[in-house]
Motif scaffolding. Structure first.
Motif, PDB file in Angstrom:
ATOM      1  N   VAL A 242      -4.909-122.709 -61.002  1.00 54.09           N
ATOM      2  CA  VAL A 242      -5.782-122.556 -59.837  1.00 54.09           C
ATOM      3  C   VAL A 242      -5.310-123.447 -58.690  1.00 54.09           C
ATOM      4  CG1 VAL A 242      -8.141-122.915 -58.987  1.00 54.09           C
ATOM      5  CG2 VAL A 242      -7.775-121.901 -61.243  1.00 54.09           C
ATOM      6  N   ALA A 243      -4.787-124.619 -59.011  1.00 55.36           N
ATOM      7  CA  ALA A 243      -4.419-125.595 -57.986  1.00 55.36           C
ATOM      8  C   ALA A 243      -3.278-125.113 -57.100  1.00 55.36           C
ATOM      9  CB  ALA A 243      -4.035-126.916 -58.645  1.00 55.36           C
ATOM     10  N   ILE A 244      -2.349-124.336 -57.651  1.00 55.61           N
ATOM     11  CA  ILE A 244      -1.188-123.906 -56.865  1.00 55.61           C
ATOM     12  C   ILE A 244      -1.598-123.013 -55.686  1.00 55.61           C
ATOM     13  CG2 ILE A 244       0.968-122.602 -56.920  1.00 55.61           C
ATOM     14  CD1 ILE A 244       1.312-123.595 -59.808  1.00 55.61           C
ATOM     15  N   PRO A 245      -2.300-121.884 -55.911  1.00 54.48           N
ATOM     16  CA  PRO A 245      -2.730-121.078 -54.753  1.00 54.48           C
ATOM     17  C   PRO A 245      -3.722-121.815 -53.868  1.00 54.48           C
ATOM     18  CG  PRO A 245      -3.709-120.235 -56.783  1.00 54.48           C
ATOM     19  CD  PRO A 245      -2.686-121.250 -57.181  1.00 54.48           C
ATOM     20  N   ALA A 246      -4.547-122.695 -54.449  1.00 55.29           N
ATOM     21  CA  ALA A 246      -5.494-123.464 -53.637  1.00 55.29           C
ATOM     22  C   ALA A 246      -4.754-124.368 -52.660  1.00 55.29           C
ATOM     23  CB  ALA A 246      -6.410-124.288 -54.536  1.00 55.29           C
ATOM     24  N   SER A 247      -3.685-124.999 -53.109  1.00 55.73           N
ATOM     25  CA  SER A 247      -2.896-125.864 -52.242  1.00 55.73           C
ATOM     26  C   SER A 247      -2.252-125.073 -51.112  1.00 55.73           C
ATOM     27  CB  SER A 247      -1.828-126.586 -53.067  1.00 55.73           C
ATOM     28  OG  SER A 247      -1.053-127.445 -52.264  1.00 55.73           O
ATOM     29  N   LEU A 248      -1.671-123.926 -51.444  1.00 54.67           N
ATOM     30  CA  LEU A 248      -1.033-123.084 -50.422  1.00 54.67           C
ATOM     31  C   LEU A 248      -2.069-122.560 -49.433  1.00 54.67           C
ATOM     32  CD1 LEU A 248       1.413-121.051 -52.701  1.00 54.67           C
ATOM     33  CD2 LEU A 248       1.960-123.002 -51.239  1.00 54.67           C
ATOM     34  N   PHE A 249      -3.239-122.156 -49.939  1.00 51.82           N
ATOM     35  CA  PHE A 249      -4.290-121.639 -49.072  1.00 51.82           C
ATOM     36  C   PHE A 249      -4.796-122.714 -48.113  1.00 51.82           C
ATOM     37  CE2 PHE A 249      -8.896-121.187 -48.344  1.00 51.82           C
ATOM     38  CZ  PHE A 249      -8.890-120.018 -47.578  1.00 51.82           C
ATOM     39  N   SER A 250      -4.959-123.924 -48.607  1.00 54.90           N
ATOM     40  CA  SER A 250      -5.454-124.999 -47.748  1.00 54.90           C
ATOM     41  C   SER A 250      -4.482-125.273 -46.605  1.00 54.90           C
ATOM     42  CB  SER A 250      -5.697-126.270 -48.565  1.00 54.90           C
ATOM     43  OG  SER A 250      -4.470-126.855 -48.977  1.00 54.90           O
ATOM     44  N   GLY A 251      -3.193-125.224 -46.884  1.00 54.41           N
ATOM     45  CA  GLY A 251      -2.204-125.448 -45.834  1.00 54.41           C
ATOM     46  C   GLY A 251      -2.202-124.337 -44.803  1.00 54.41           C
ATOM     47  N   LEU A 252      -2.257-123.087 -45.269  1.00 54.79           N
ATOM     48  CA  LEU A 252      -2.324-121.956 -44.348  1.00 54.79           C
ATOM     49  C   LEU A 252      -3.567-122.023 -43.476  1.00 54.79           C
ATOM     50  CD1 LEU A 252      -1.160-118.958 -46.582  1.00 54.79           C
ATOM     51  CD2 LEU A 252      -0.045-119.774 -44.491  1.00 54.79           C
ATOM     52  N   LEU A 253      -4.712-122.304 -44.110  1.00 57.89           N
ATOM     53  CA  LEU A 253      -5.977-122.370 -43.381  1.00 57.89           C
ATOM     54  C   LEU A 253      -5.956-123.477 -42.344  1.00 57.89           C
ATOM     55  CD1 LEU A 253      -8.916-121.442 -43.022  1.00 57.89           C
ATOM     56  CD2 LEU A 253      -9.555-123.043 -44.846  1.00 57.89           C
ATOM     57  N   SER A 254      -5.453-124.641 -42.716  1.00 63.97           N
ATOM     58  CA  SER A 254      -5.419-125.776 -41.802  1.00 63.97           C
ATOM     59  C   SER A 254      -4.560-125.481 -40.573  1.00 63.97           C
ATOM     60  CB  SER A 254      -4.894-127.015 -42.529  1.00 63.97           C
ATOM     61  OG  SER A 254      -4.794-128.106 -41.655  1.00 63.97           O
ATOM     62  N   ASP A 255      -3.338-125.006 -40.785  1.00 62.46           N
ATOM     63  CA  ASP A 255      -2.462-124.711 -39.650  1.00 62.46           C
ATOM     64  C   ASP A 255      -3.010-123.576 -38.791  1.00 62.46           C
ATOM     65  OD1 ASP A 255      -0.723-126.698 -40.347  1.00 62.46           O
ATOM     66  OD2 ASP A 255       0.688-125.388 -41.391  1.00 62.46           O
ATOM     67  N   ARG A 256      -3.630-122.592 -39.435  1.00 59.82           N
ATOM     68  CA  ARG A 256      -4.189-121.469 -38.686  1.00 59.82           C
ATOM     69  C   ARG A 256      -5.333-121.932 -37.784  1.00 59.82           C
ATOM     70  NH1 ARG A 256      -3.915-116.017 -38.904  1.00 59.82           N
ATOM     71  NH2 ARG A 256      -5.737-114.804 -38.263  1.00 59.82           N
ATOM     72  N   LEU A 257      -6.200-122.786 -38.312  1.00 57.33           N
ATOM     73  CA  LEU A 257      -7.320-123.288 -37.515  1.00 57.33           C
ATOM     74  C   LEU A 257      -6.824-124.098 -36.314  1.00 57.33           C
ATOM     75  CD1 LEU A 257      -9.806-124.403 -40.334  1.00 57.33           C
ATOM     76  CD2 LEU A 257     -10.047-122.436 -38.807  1.00 57.33           C
ATOM     77  N   ILE A 258      -5.799-124.917 -36.529  1.00 64.45           N
ATOM     78  CA  ILE A 258      -5.246-125.713 -35.431  1.00 64.45           C
ATOM     79  C   ILE A 258      -4.598-124.814 -34.385  1.00 64.45           C
ATOM     80  CG2 ILE A 258      -3.457-127.400 -34.837  1.00 64.45           C
ATOM     81  CD1 ILE A 258      -4.060-128.799 -37.474  1.00 64.45           C
ATOM     82  N   ASN A 259      -3.857-123.805 -34.830  1.00 67.86           N
ATOM     83  CA  ASN A 259      -3.216-122.883 -33.896  1.00 67.86           C
ATOM     84  C   ASN A 259      -4.219-122.037 -33.126  1.00 67.86           C
ATOM     85  OD1 ASN A 259      -0.583-123.688 -34.547  1.00 67.86           O
ATOM     86  ND2 ASN A 259      -0.439-122.256 -36.258  1.00 67.86           N
ATOM     87  N   GLN A 260      -5.424-121.865 -33.680  1.00 60.76           N
ATOM     88  CA  GLN A 260      -6.468-121.115 -32.987  1.00 60.76           C
ATOM     89  C   GLN A 260      -7.255-121.976 -32.001  1.00 60.76           C
ATOM     90  OE1 GLN A 260      -8.882-119.272 -36.020  1.00 60.76           O
ATOM     91  NE2 GLN A 260      -7.498-117.504 -36.240  1.00 60.76           N
ATOM     92  N   GLY A 261      -6.932-123.267 -31.933  1.00 61.03           N
ATOM     93  CA  GLY A 261      -7.550-124.110 -30.926  1.00 61.03           C
ATOM     94  C   GLY A 261      -8.526-125.151 -31.429  1.00 61.03           C
ATOM     95  N   TYR A 262      -8.789-125.180 -32.724  1.00 55.38           N
ATOM     96  CA  TYR A 262      -9.682-126.210 -33.255  1.00 55.38           C
ATOM     97  C   TYR A 262      -8.997-127.571 -33.180  1.00 55.38           C
ATOM     98  CZ  TYR A 262     -12.709-122.543 -35.127  1.00 55.38           C
ATOM     99  OH  TYR A 262     -13.554-121.470 -35.258  1.00 55.38           O
ATOM    100  N   ARG A 263      -9.790-128.610 -32.915  1.00 54.33           N
ATOM    101  CA  ARG A 263      -9.236-129.955 -32.819  1.00 54.33           C
ATOM    102  C   ARG A 263      -8.628-130.378 -34.154  1.00 54.33           C
ATOM    103  NH1 ARG A 263     -13.474-134.060 -31.303  1.00 54.33           N
ATOM    104  NH2 ARG A 263     -11.626-135.397 -30.995  1.00 54.33           N
ATOM    105  N   THR A 264      -7.503-131.073 -34.070  1.00 58.07           N
ATOM    106  CA  THR A 264      -6.804-131.486 -35.287  1.00 58.07           C
ATOM    107  C   THR A 264      -7.689-132.354 -36.171  1.00 58.07           C
ATOM    108  OG1 THR A 264      -4.672-131.409 -34.140  1.00 58.07           O
ATOM    109  CG2 THR A 264      -4.784-132.689 -36.174  1.00 58.07           C
TER     110      THR A 264
END
Length: 393
Positions: A242-264
């Motif tokens: 479970v941890a492997i896809p969770a780690s990848l998902f968290s990274g994708l989500l974090s970068d996506r939110l920042i690229n959409q304009g949310y504060r770092t």
């Protein structure tokens, strides 16, 4: 060692306190080389530090079972082996942080770090799966041979395909002579440690590391004793699966939110709410169920959510001080390793004293809550490694 702890305790007659000493001894060495590893990574390159240390810890891991045949002081020999392994592995994450802070842009750091960090979960998954089978078929020494052998194969691959002989000779020369290879090696100590955001990052990393180390060290024994008829390959594999896809998902989500304009800083704090807050809720649930299936689900959720820390505090350290991220991460992870020593030993003491696993999971929740609250109040994502005239960068 966590996979083999129950079998080794049975062979050598260790009680919970003695097993706790062996399990925690890794962190005695681990905490001593964090700052050194990060500083060396900033100076000679993180990839060289990782390769040199991995070749040594792979050999020590493969040789660990041989120490049990040197005499009757099994506890002392195993403790020494784990301390030495901790010393060598302590440089890894600081050197990795240094490497990524120099090579990866801010908007891509979370996914990159989470992807590389997923390798840790994959390694634990492989060791849990294959190690559990080897443990049943050939005994606990085979697990150490397998893990150490894989490490040495990886070292050979990296040396032949990614680095050259000249790179290593240069790195060894720098280590031997103590000569700087870059002008940017001075660490702004006073500037860093006067910032509340730096102390918030250190406290949060301490909590995350300590909570993870407690679960990593004691979960296999918890399942083995609470559910004796359960299969080791299930509880040693599923959480890391479970941890492997969770780690990848968290990274994708974090970068996506920042690229959409949310504060770092907002994104970093959200990741910590998931990595420290929600994960501790599932850890608490482990102490209040008698179902094997529910326990596996809760353990998997807790371990999986802890990978969100890769996209939170681990990357936040690179936000704060990209010029010396390896050093700062080393300081933070040293604090986490020291807390891990205390936490793992305290876990064994609580189990032995109370006879209940609930106390261990309560400890995890308390430590996680401390780190989360501190980071939510004082955490920031602005650079602090620059002089006041350049802080607007």
């Amino acid at each position: 060692m966590p996979v083999c702890a129950a079998a080794m305790s049975q062979d050598f007659g260790w009680n919970k306190k003695e097993a706790g000493v062996v399990l925690s001894s890794f962190f005695w060495g681990y905490c001593l080389t964090q700052v050194v590893g990060g500083h060396l990574g900033d100076r000679i390159g993180g990839e060289k530090v990782i390769l040199l240390s991995a070749s040594a810890w792979g050999f020590i891991t493969a040789a660990t079972p041989l120490l049990s045949h040197l005499g009757s002081a099994h506890l002392a020999f195993m403790t020494f082996s784990r301390i030495l392994t901790g010393l060598l592995q302590g440089v890894y994450f600081p050197a990795l942080t240094s490497l990524l802070s120099q090579k990866v842009q801010e908007r891509e750091r979370a996914f990159t770090y989470s992807t590389v960090g997923a390798g840790s979960q994959f390694g634990t998954l492989v060791t849990g799966a294959v190690g559990s089978l080897l443990l049943d078929w050939y005994g606990w020494p085979s697990v150490f041979y397998f893990s150490g052998g894989l490490t040495l194969l990886w070292v050979c691959y990296v040396y032949r395909c990614l680095l050259g002989e000249k790179d290593l000779i240069l790195a060894l020369g720098v280590l031997a002579q103590g000569l700087p290879v870059s002008r940017h090696t001075k660490v702004p100590w006073r500037l860093l440690f006067r910032k509340p955001s730096v102390w918030a990052a250190i406290t949060s990393q301490l909590s995350a590391a300590c909570s993870f180390f407690i679960l990593l060290s004691w979960l296999p024994t918890f399942f083995k004793e609470t559910f004796p008829s359960s299969k080791g390959w299930v509880f040693n594999v599923v959480p890391w699966l479970v941890a492997i896809p969770a780690s990848l998902f968290s990274g994708l989500l974090s970068d996506r939110l920042i690229n959409q304009g949310y504060r770092t800083v907002t994104v970093r704090k959200f990741m910590q709410v998931m990595g420290l807050g929600l994960s501790s809720v599932f850890a608490l649930c482990l102490g209040h169920t008698s179902s094997f299936c529910k326990s596996v689900v809760f353990a998997s959720a807790s371990i999986g959510l802890q990978t969100f820390n890769h996209s939170g505090i681990s990357v936040n350290i690179q936000d704060l001080a990209p010029s010396c991220a390896g050093f700062l991460f080393g300081v933070a992870n040293t604090a986490g390793a020291l807390a891990g020593v205390v936490g793992v030993c305290l876990g064994g003491y609580l189990i032995e004293t109370t006879g209940s696993w609930t106390s261990v999971f309560n400890l995890v929740a308390a430590i996680s809550s401390l780190g989360l609250c501190t980071f939510l109040v004082f955490g920031k994502a602005q650079r602090v490694d620059l002089s006041p005239a350049h802080e607007d960068l």
